[in-house]
Design an enzyme around this catalytic site. Structure first.
Site, PDB file in Angstrom:
ATOM      1  N   GLN A   1      -6.936  -0.653   6.148  1.00 41.94           N
ATOM      2  CA  GLN A   1      -7.541  -1.255   7.335  1.00 41.94           C
ATOM      3  C   GLN A   1      -9.013  -1.622   7.123  1.00 41.94           C
ATOM      4  O   GLN A   1      -9.565  -2.422   7.884  1.00 41.94           O
ATOM      5  CB  GLN A   1      -7.434  -0.287   8.523  1.00 41.94           C
ATOM      6  CG  GLN A   1      -6.031   0.071   8.928  1.00 41.94           C
ATOM      7  CD  GLN A   1      -5.293  -1.056   9.627  1.00 41.94           C
ATOM      8  OE1 GLN A   1      -5.906  -1.975  10.182  1.00 41.94           O
ATOM      9  NE2 GLN A   1      -3.976  -1.007   9.610  1.00 41.94           N
TER      10      GLN A   1
ATOM     11  N   HIS B   1      -1.307  -7.960   3.474  1.00 35.17           N
ATOM     12  CA  HIS B   1      -0.991  -8.498   4.802  1.00 35.17           C
ATOM     13  C   HIS B   1      -1.886  -7.953   5.910  1.00 35.17           C
ATOM     14  O   HIS B   1      -1.797  -8.391   7.058  1.00 35.17           O
ATOM     15  CB  HIS B   1       0.491  -8.291   5.151  1.00 35.17           C
ATOM     16  CG  HIS B   1       0.876  -6.908   5.557  1.00 35.17           C
ATOM     17  ND1 HIS B   1       1.047  -6.545   6.880  1.00 35.17           N
ATOM     18  CD2 HIS B   1       1.146  -5.808   4.839  1.00 35.17           C
ATOM     19  CE1 HIS B   1       1.414  -5.272   6.950  1.00 35.17           C
ATOM     20  NE2 HIS B   1       1.484  -4.807   5.717  1.00 35.17           N
TER      21      HIS B   1
ATOM     22  N   ALA C   1       0.815  -1.213   0.000  1.00 28.84           N
ATOM     23  CA  ALA C   1       0.000   0.000   0.000  1.00 28.84           C
ATOM     24  C   ALA C   1       0.849   1.264   0.000  1.00 28.84           C
ATOM     25  O   ALA C   1       0.432   2.296  -0.534  1.00 28.84           O
ATOM     26  CB  ALA C   1      -0.934   0.005   1.208  1.00 28.84           C
ATOM     27  N   THR C   2       2.038   1.207   0.573  1.00 32.83           N
ATOM     28  CA  THR C   2       2.903   2.393   0.577  1.00 32.83           C
ATOM     29  C   THR C   2       3.237   2.817  -0.849  1.00 32.83           C
ATOM     30  O   THR C   2       3.157   4.002  -1.198  1.00 32.83           O
ATOM     31  CB  THR C   2       4.193   2.127   1.380  1.00 32.83           C
ATOM     32  OG1 THR C   2       3.842   1.913   2.758  1.00 32.83           O
ATOM     33  CG2 THR C   2       5.146   3.301   1.289  1.00 32.83           C
TER      34      THR C   2
ATOM     35  N   ASN D   1      -5.792   3.444  11.248  1.00 30.91           N
ATOM     36  CA  ASN D   1      -5.017   2.313  11.725  1.00 30.91           C
ATOM     37  C   ASN D   1      -4.734   2.350  13.216  1.00 30.91           C
ATOM     38  O   ASN D   1      -4.499   1.311  13.837  1.00 30.91           O
ATOM     39  CB  ASN D   1      -3.684   2.212  10.959  1.00 30.91           C
ATOM     40  CG  ASN D   1      -2.832   3.455  11.103  1.00 30.91           C
ATOM     41  OD1 ASN D   1      -3.299   4.567  10.853  1.00 30.91           O
ATOM     42  ND2 ASN D   1      -1.582   3.294  11.493  1.00 30.91           N
TER      43      ASN D   1
ATOM     44  N   THR E   1       8.472  -7.169 -12.199  1.00 33.05           N
ATOM     45  CA  THR E   1       7.993  -8.534 -12.368  1.00 33.05           C
ATOM     46  C   THR E   1       7.104  -8.919 -11.193  1.00 33.05           C
ATOM     47  O   THR E   1       7.487  -8.777 -10.033  1.00 33.05           O
ATOM     48  CB  THR E   1       9.184  -9.507 -12.451  1.00 33.05           C
ATOM     49  OG1 THR E   1      10.023  -9.136 -13.550  1.00 33.05           O
ATOM     50  CG2 THR E   1       8.704 -10.943 -12.632  1.00 33.05           C
TER      51      THR E   1
ATOM     52  N   SER F   1      -3.691  -3.429   0.910  1.00 36.59           N
ATOM     53  CA  SER F   1      -2.513  -4.231   1.247  1.00 36.59           C
ATOM     54  C   SER F   1      -2.932  -5.638   1.618  1.00 36.59           C
ATOM     55  O   SER F   1      -3.897  -5.825   2.370  1.00 36.59           O
ATOM     56  CB  SER F   1      -1.775  -3.578   2.426  1.00 36.59           C
ATOM     57  OG  SER F   1      -0.681  -4.376   2.842  1.00 36.59           O
TER      58      SER F   1
ATOM     59  N   CYS G   1       4.256   1.550  12.564  1.00 44.29           N
ATOM     60  CA  CYS G   1       5.034   2.267  11.552  1.00 44.29           C
ATOM     61  C   CYS G   1       5.792   3.443  12.142  1.00 44.29           C
ATOM     62  O   CYS G   1       6.698   3.990  11.514  1.00 44.29           O
ATOM     63  CB  CYS G   1       4.105   2.762  10.445  1.00 44.29           C
ATOM     64  SG  CYS G   1       3.167   1.435   9.669  1.00 44.29           S
TER      65      CYS G   1
END
Length: 353
Positions: free
Chosen positions: A162, A181, A68-69, A134, A216, A179, A299
């Site tokens: 989130q 994860h 996501a970053t 978050n 890739t 994201s 973070c």
């Protein structure tokens, strides 16, 4: 170890791991190669793309990214004009917006952590806001923010990291960052959903494998992401009911002396951010070292500074530094949550002479 840090990352779903294994063990072909093995890998990527897209608005495309970053950086740096965002955004939004050097408007939030939509200034090209915060779990009025953005001729970017699969997304948004994860998928992959008709200049150059994004793709990561997204759809009701039960038990067990940070109503209930007067959080974490919870956003941990999210809610530095975040979800059992809450509460009370 009792794991209660679901906002930092979620456990990998067994189904996601199962979907990944064939591509880790044998399916090593490059999905951008034209030979048979490459085409098979590409087919797996496209299945995953459809699975991820199923929880997003129609009329757009999913572009896989490293997370996501990257997705947020691409959207923010690819837009033009001024940027409007909120005071409680993730650093990936706030730092990226500042890095553009373009005019930046930061909207305040109220004591519950909710932003009030307001007219967007002329010359603004992008409005960016979280669906679910978050750190305190508050749910933002994304549809109203999107309406305000469109009246000013701006795009609406939603950081849905989130909230994806948990909170419905309005159809009126233009860009969505997600994201894997955070939804029981693997680390190292995310996506940017881009509404049809929007073209962003590349953030990364060198092959244009994703039509605007170079690099890739990993069939294994894509397959794991897709499987996790499919589960978020099929288990949505069960997950929501489970989280609601856990929230009720946690609130019940905490007892007096703890204060909730953020809204109790406009909130994703898998996020419990609370504070206690005079709490030494570092000592608490040491005393409860076999319980994984957070002193704030993972973070920003280790900086020594109070959370910018909590101070934006109006908390003092002392109050912000006496706060903890307990995150739970699909794989948290009621028994382990009750045990953890009781031990955290007991350790916190023991700090008082």
């Amino acid at each position: 170890m009792i794991y209660l840090d679901y906002q930092a990352t979620t456990p990998l779903a067994p189904e996601a791991l199962k979907a990944m294994l064939p591509w880790l063990e044998q399916g090593h072909a490059n999905p951008h190669s034209p030979h048979r093995a490459g085409r098979q890998a590409r087919a797996a990527v496209e299945v995953a793309r459809d699975q991820v897209a199923a929880l997003l608005p129609s009329g757009g495309r999913v572009v896989f990214t490293s997370g996501a970053t990257e997705a947020l950086n691409w959207a923010i740096k690819g837009a033009t004009g001024g940027i409007t965002t909120t005071a409680i955004e993730h650093a990936a939004v706030l730092d990226s917006a500042r890095a553009t050097g373009r005019p930046l408007t930061v909207l305040p939030v109220d004591r519950e952590g909710v932003v009030a939509p307001q007219p967007v200034a002329a010359g603004t090209g992008l409005v960016a806001a979280m669906l679910v915060n978050n750190e305190v779990g508050t749910v933002q009025p994304i549809a109203a923010l999107a309406d305000a953005a469109h009246r000013a001729g701006a795009w609406m970017l939603c950081d849905a990291v989130q909230g994806y699969g948990r909170i419905p997304l309005p159809d009126t948004i233009d860009l969505v960052a997600i994201s894997a994860h955070k939804i029981y998928g693997p680390k190292g992959i995310g996506a940017l959903w881009i509404r049809d008709g929007i073209t962003l200049p590349p953030l990364l150059h060198g092959g244009d494998q994703e039509g605007g994004r170079s690099g890739t793709l990993s069939p294994a990561l894509c397959a794991g992401f897709g499987a996790a997204a499919r589960l978020m759809a099929s288990q949505a009701d069960a997950d929501a009911a489970h989280v609601e039960r856990l929230w009720s038990r946690a609130i019940e067990r905490l007892g007096p002396g703890w204060t909730l940070n953020g809204s109790a109503e406009r909130r994703y209930r898998g996020n419990l951010n609370v504070r206690r007067e005079g709490l030494d959080v570092a000592r608490l974490m040491s005393d409860c070292r076999d319980i994984a919870f957070s002193a704030g956003s993972a973070c920003a941990s280790g900086s020594g500074r109070p959370s910018h999210v909590l101070t934006a809610l109006g908390l003092s530095d002392r109050e912000a530094k006496s706060s903890i975040r307990i995150g739970f979800g699909r794989y948290t059992t009621e028994a382990e949550l009750v045990e953890a809450i009781d031990r955290i509460d007991m350790a916190a009370k023991a700090q008082k002479p």
